[in-house]
Design a protein around this motif. Structure first.
Motif, mmCIF file in Angstrom:
data_model
loop_
_atom_site.group_PDB
_atom_site.id
_atom_site.type_symbol
_atom_site.label_atom_id
_atom_site.label_comp_id
_atom_site.label_asym_id
_atom_site.label_seq_id
_atom_site.Cartn_x
_atom_site.Cartn_y
_atom_site.Cartn_z
ATOM 1 N N GLY A 64 18.629 13.354 59.711
ATOM 2 C CA GLY A 64 19.337 14.600 60.014
ATOM 3 C C GLY A 64 18.484 15.639 60.713
ATOM 4 O O GLY A 64 17.259 15.649 60.615
ATOM 5 N N HIS A 65 19.177 16.500 61.480
ATOM 6 C CA HIS A 65 18.551 17.653 62.133
ATOM 7 C C HIS A 65 17.517 17.215 63.176
ATOM 8 O O HIS A 65 17.630 16.148 63.737
ATOM 9 N N GLY A 66 16.509 18.017 63.431
ATOM 10 C CA GLY A 66 15.501 17.682 64.432
ATOM 11 C C GLY A 66 15.420 18.709 65.547
ATOM 12 O O GLY A 66 16.388 19.403 65.857
ATOM 13 N N GLY A 67 14.234 18.848 66.123
ATOM 14 C CA GLY A 67 14.029 19.785 67.223
ATOM 15 C C GLY A 67 14.251 21.223 66.778
ATOM 16 O O GLY A 67 13.728 21.660 65.750
ATOM 17 N N ILE A 68 15.074 21.932 67.525
ATOM 18 C CA ILE A 68 15.350 23.337 67.224
ATOM 19 C C ILE A 68 16.053 23.517 65.879
ATOM 20 O O ILE A 68 15.998 24.580 65.264
ATOM 21 N N ASP A 69 16.695 22.459 65.410
ATOM 22 C CA ASP A 69 17.403 22.493 64.128
ATOM 23 C C ASP A 69 16.486 21.954 63.028
ATOM 24 O O ASP A 69 16.316 20.746 62.886
ATOM 25 N N GLY A 74 12.252 24.358 52.305
ATOM 26 C CA GLY A 74 11.896 24.506 50.900
ATOM 27 C C GLY A 74 11.145 25.790 50.611
ATOM 28 O O GLY A 74 10.680 26.469 51.535
ATOM 29 N N PRO A 75 10.991 26.133 49.336
ATOM 30 C CA PRO A 75 10.282 27.353 48.923
ATOM 31 C C PRO A 75 8.863 27.446 49.480
ATOM 32 O O PRO A 75 8.358 28.536 49.751
ATOM 33 N N ASN A 76 8.232 26.280 49.653
ATOM 34 C CA ASN A 76 6.863 26.266 50.167
ATOM 35 C C ASN A 76 6.789 25.938 51.658
ATOM 36 O O ASN A 76 5.719 25.612 52.183
ATOM 37 N N GLY A 77 7.939 25.993 52.313
ATOM 38 C CA GLY A 77 7.936 25.812 53.767
ATOM 39 C C GLY A 77 8.195 24.411 54.283
ATOM 40 O O GLY A 77 8.151 24.184 55.502
ATOM 41 N N SER A 78 8.468 23.453 53.407
ATOM 42 C CA SER A 78 8.755 22.088 53.873
ATOM 43 C C SER A 78 10.059 22.082 54.668
ATOM 44 O O SER A 78 11.040 22.704 54.269
ATOM 45 N N LYS A 79 10.055 21.386 55.789
ATOM 46 C CA LYS A 79 11.240 21.336 56.643
ATOM 47 C C LYS A 79 11.976 20.004 56.481
ATOM 48 O O LYS A 79 11.366 18.936 56.546
ATOM 49 N N GLU A 80 13.270 20.119 56.280
ATOM 50 C CA GLU A 80 14.101 18.932 56.061
ATOM 51 C C GLU A 80 13.958 17.911 57.189
ATOM 52 O O GLU A 80 13.890 16.702 56.943
ATOM 53 N N LYS A 81 13.902 18.384 58.427
ATOM 54 C CA LYS A 81 13.876 17.475 59.573
ATOM 55 C C LYS A 81 12.681 16.524 59.542
ATOM 56 O O LYS A 81 12.791 15.366 59.967
ATOM 57 N N HIS A 82 11.535 16.985 59.029
ATOM 58 C CA HIS A 82 10.344 16.132 58.960
ATOM 59 C C HIS A 82 10.428 15.136 57.798
ATOM 60 O O HIS A 82 10.084 13.954 57.949
ATOM 61 N N VAL A 83 10.892 15.627 56.661
ATOM 62 C CA VAL A 83 10.979 14.790 55.456
ATOM 63 C C VAL A 83 11.927 13.617 55.676
ATOM 64 O O VAL A 83 11.610 12.472 55.360
ATOM 65 N N VAL A 84 13.112 13.905 56.225
ATOM 66 C CA VAL A 84 14.106 12.844 56.370
ATOM 67 C C VAL A 84 13.726 11.834 57.451
ATOM 68 O O VAL A 84 14.111 10.659 57.373
ATOM 69 N N LEU A 85 12.981 12.267 58.440
ATOM 70 C CA LEU A 85 12.517 11.322 59.459
ATOM 71 C C LEU A 85 11.558 10.315 58.833
ATOM 72 O O LEU A 85 11.630 9.112 59.113
ATOM 73 N N ALA A 86 10.669 10.807 57.969
ATOM 74 C CA ALA A 86 9.718 9.916 57.290
ATOM 75 C C ALA A 86 10.464 8.918 56.400
ATOM 76 O O ALA A 86 10.133 7.719 56.377
ATOM 77 N N ILE A 87 11.475 9.389 55.672
ATOM 78 C CA ILE A 87 12.245 8.498 54.794
ATOM 79 C C ILE A 87 13.015 7.470 55.621
ATOM 80 O O ILE A 87 13.033 6.277 55.289
ATOM 81 N N ALA A 88 13.637 7.911 56.703
ATOM 82 C CA ALA A 88 14.410 7.002 57.552
ATOM 83 C C ALA A 88 13.529 5.902 58.145
ATOM 84 O O ALA A 88 13.943 4.735 58.225
#
Length: 289
Positions: A64-69, A74-88
Motif C-alpha cells: 500500500g501507498h508509496g511515493g508522495i503517499d 507511527g508515534p515514532n515516525g515509522s511510515k506505513e509505505k516502507h513497512v508494508v513494502l518490506a513485508i510484501a
C-alpha cells in the motif's frame, strides 16, 4: 422471352448459391485442418507441461501507498509505505520458494494510483490480488490484524468503513480522484462473476486470518467487508490485509523488527497456499458431482 429471362435469373441464383456453399465448405475444411493441426501440436506437448499450465498461479501483491503517499505514520515516525513494502517482499520470496509466481505492484518507493494497481493484476492475469497495509486509527490503543474483502452492500463495521475511506483517499494525495476512475464496478458489480469473486475473496480472507491468528493478535476474527477501490476487480479474488496498526506504539515497534515482518509474511503466505489447496479440492469435488 420472359421464360428465357426467368431461366437466366434462376441459373444466376443457382450459381451464386453454389459458389457460396463452396466457399463455406472450403472455409470449414480449412478450419478443420487448422483445428487438427492445433490438436496434433497440443498432443505432442509433454503431459507434465500441460499439467504445469493448468496449475499455473500468479499472485499479485500490492504494498500500500508509496511515493508522495506515506500512508499512516507511527508515534515514532515509522511510515506505513516502507513497512508494508518490506513485508510484501518477504511474502513474495516465500511464495516464489514454493513455486508460485508472484509479482509486486511496486518494488520501490513510488506512487501508483489505485486503479492502476488493479490494472497491474489484470495485466498479469492474476489468480489473486492482495493489498498489504499497516494502517492507523485515531485511538492509539487499536491493535491487531484484519483482513478485508469487497462489499457491494456497505461496510460490515464502523472500523471497516473508516479504514476503507482512508485507503480510498490515497489518490487524493496526488490530486487524483479514485471515484472518477471507478471503472471496474460500474457494470459488473451485481453480475454473477462479481458475486462469485467476492465469495472466493471471503474464503481467501478466512485462510489468511487463520494463519495470522497463530502468530499475532487479530483485530477482527472474520473477514470484514467495505467498498475498497483497490479490491474492485470483477474477476480476481482480492483482499486487503492490515498487518497491524502502526499508530499503536507497541505494534509500531513490532513492525519495525525483521523478525515480526518475516513472521507475519510467513502467515500470509501460508494463508495463500492454504486457499489454493482449498480451491483445488473444491474444484475437484465439484467435478465429481
Amino acid at each position: 422471352m420472359s421464360k428465357i429471362k426467368s431461366l437466366t435469373l434462376l441459373t444466376t441464383r443457382r450459381q451464386l448459391l453454389l459458389t457460396g456453399l463452396a466457399a463455406m465448405t472450403l472455409a470449414g475444411i480449412n478450419k478443420a485442418l487448422a483445428s487438427d493441426t492445433a490438436t496434433k501440436n497440443t498432443s505432442s506437448t509433454p503431459a507434465k507441461a500441460a499439467a504445469r499450465s493448468r496449475t499455473r498461479r500468479i499472485v499479485v501483491l500490492d504494498p500500500g501507498h508509496g511515493g508522495i503517499d506515506t500512508g499512516a505514520i507511527g508515534p515514532n515516525g515509522s511510515k506505513e509505505k516502507h513497512v508494508v513494502l518490506a513485508i510484501a517482499k518477504n511474502v513474495r520470496n516465500i511464495l516464489r520458494s514454493k513455486g508460485i509466481e508472484t509479482r509486486l505492484t511496486r518494488s520501490s518507493d513510488q506512487f501508483i494510483p489505485l486503479d492502476e494497481r488493479i490494472e497491474i493484476a489484470h495485466q498479469h492475469d492474476a489468480s489473486l490480488f492482495m493489498s498489504i497495509h499497516a494502517d492507523g486509527f485515531t485511538n492509539p490503543s487499536a491493535s491487531g490484524a484484519s483482513v478485508f474483502a469487497l462489499s457491494n452492500r456497505g461496510a460490515s463495521s464502523a472500523m471497516a468503513k473508516y479504514i476503507s475511506e482512508r485507503e480510498n483517499a490515497a489518490d487524493d494525495v496526488a490530486g487524483k480522484k479514485a471515484k472518477n476512475k471507478d471503472q471496474y464496478l460500474q457494470q459488473v458489480l451485481f453480475d454473477l462473476v462479481q458475486t462469485d469473486t467476492i465469495k472466493n475473496s471471503l474464503t481467501l480472507g478466512s485462510h489468511i486470518l487463520k494463519n495470522i491468528k497463530a502468530v499475532h493478535k487479530l483485530h477482527s476474527k472474520h473477514t470484514e467487508q467495505a467498498a475498497f477501490v483497490v479490491l474492485k476487480s470483477p474477476s480476481i479474488p482480492s483482499v486487503l490485509v492490515e498487518t497491524s496498526f502502526i499508530t499503536n506504539p507497541g505494534e509500531e515497534k513490532l513492525l519495525g523488527t525483521t523478525a515480526f515482518r518475516q513472521k507475519i509474511a510467513n502467515a500470509i503466505a501460508s494463508g495463500v497456499i492454504s486457499y489454493f489447496n482449498w480451491f483445488d479440492n473444491h474444484k475437484t469435488h465439484g467435478k465429481k458431482r
